[in-house]
Design an enzyme around this catalytic site. Sequence first.
Site, PDB file in Angstrom:
ATOM      1  N   GLU A 128       0.833  -1.200   0.000  1.00  0.00           N
ATOM      2  CA  GLU A 128       0.000   0.000   0.000  1.00  0.00           C
ATOM      3  C   GLU A 128       0.869   1.252   0.000  1.00  0.00           C
ATOM      4  OE1 GLU A 128      -0.887   2.240   3.667  1.00  0.00           O
ATOM      5  OE2 GLU A 128      -2.615   0.912   3.612  1.00  0.00           O
ATOM      6  N   ASP A 194      -5.263  -3.192  -2.970  1.00  0.00           N
ATOM      7  CA  ASP A 194      -5.047  -1.749  -3.132  1.00  0.00           C
ATOM      8  C   ASP A 194      -3.611  -1.435  -3.534  1.00  0.00           C
ATOM      9  OD1 ASP A 194      -4.124  -2.522  -0.607  1.00  0.00           O
ATOM     10  OD2 ASP A 194      -4.843  -0.726   0.406  1.00  0.00           O
TER      11      ASP A 194
END
Length: 462
Positions: A128, A194
Amino acid sequence: MKPKKSFILTLCSALLMQTLVFSTITSANPASPQSVNDSVHGQHVTEENIETFAAAQRGFPQHVTYSNGVIKPRVSQSQLDQEVRRLYNEWKAKYVKAHPYKSGRYFVHYNQNGESTDDPLDAVTVSEAHGYGMIATAYLAGHDAEAKKLFDGMYRFYRDHPSTNHPDLMAWQQVDRNGAIITNPNNGGSSATDGDMDIAYALLLAEKQWGNNTGINYGAQAKKIINAIMLKDVNHTYYHLNLGDWAQDSDVKYGPGTRTSDFMFHHLKVFQTATGDSRWNQVITTTHAARENLYYGYAANTGLLPDFGIRKGQYYEPVKPTIPPFLENTDTDGIYYYNAARIPWRIATDVILTGDTRSKFHLTTLNNWIRTEAQNNPANIHGGGFYLNGTKYLNSGTYYDLTFTAPFAVSAMTDTNTANKEWLDKLWSNIVAQPTNQASYFGNTVRLLSVIVVSGNWWSPN
């Protein structure tokens, strides 16, 4: 418009810039260019640090013309740009680190001084954070003379730490252990959706920023990771976004699950354009359906979404509190918490760039609710999460956190009424005033990415 220059003048200017710019990161560079052959993953080129001299084609600032009906804070464009430059400089100085054991690599250190209390003390980065860093350096090229060097070093770091489930995705967590930075052997080897999505998006930005003939074929590498995301991070039964490449369709617990902060509609549209894979349109349709199920079914008066949703029958609902928790925390997996706090930025960015109206009413509800909840004062935005009905999450206490405040500035750009214009002005003033040295990695990073959008400088790689 970028001025036209001869090749010699451009090269001389770049060399002079590199000579004059001083950074603590620069001291970690090797005395001579280091070659990296990425043939394991199909790159088949020699990547050298000398390629950092490639000129930025879309250098900061860009002053994008956003969709009709999108507003910005009522301060001068030069002020907006300067705040972004300042916050990027402070963020870079604090979080971007040279690999201590391997030249030509950089990473975003998210856990200095054990800041992430749920992770091991020797954890240094996660995918991330890495995706955020690659996006930030790609957008700030032109301002930052080191941007390409840092981006390429982050690309190499990502390639050094592949997921155990697919070599084109990034292992979720890295630790500094026994004189080496390695993938955390305790559940750190699979990917998180993500991080994968942001790395892919950043590579598409890099393709437009520096081209594909400056040491790394960014476009080709972007397509590899996008195709891997489709293969491993997408549920092929329902075409929603999985939690990561480890969540199998057949897994009765995690297969139906999705993370709402992964609802990056603009990313998904860009992936479809880059690959020509029509299945991305199926993912977009399903993801909007999940968003609408969660919004209309559970938060019609607030617009708040839970950290995690799960498909039950034909619909998606918030995950319920369970022991052990669904994924992270029994109390917060089904409420608006630190994952979902990014939603106003993630969803609104698509409306701002493309004018897609499917999320517009949802964002208006969210904007109206948070203005009322905070009594038109951004300093009152609760930094500890909310139940979906708008009640503060009681166990978190009451405090301020940029992670929750900054994304609301992005969603505020989508409404043009007078009250909302005043609210956006207040949000901008509030978030840029928070000292970088007093905020967390997460808050500082989400703020940086949010202000790039709010300032009018988030351009699309399409």
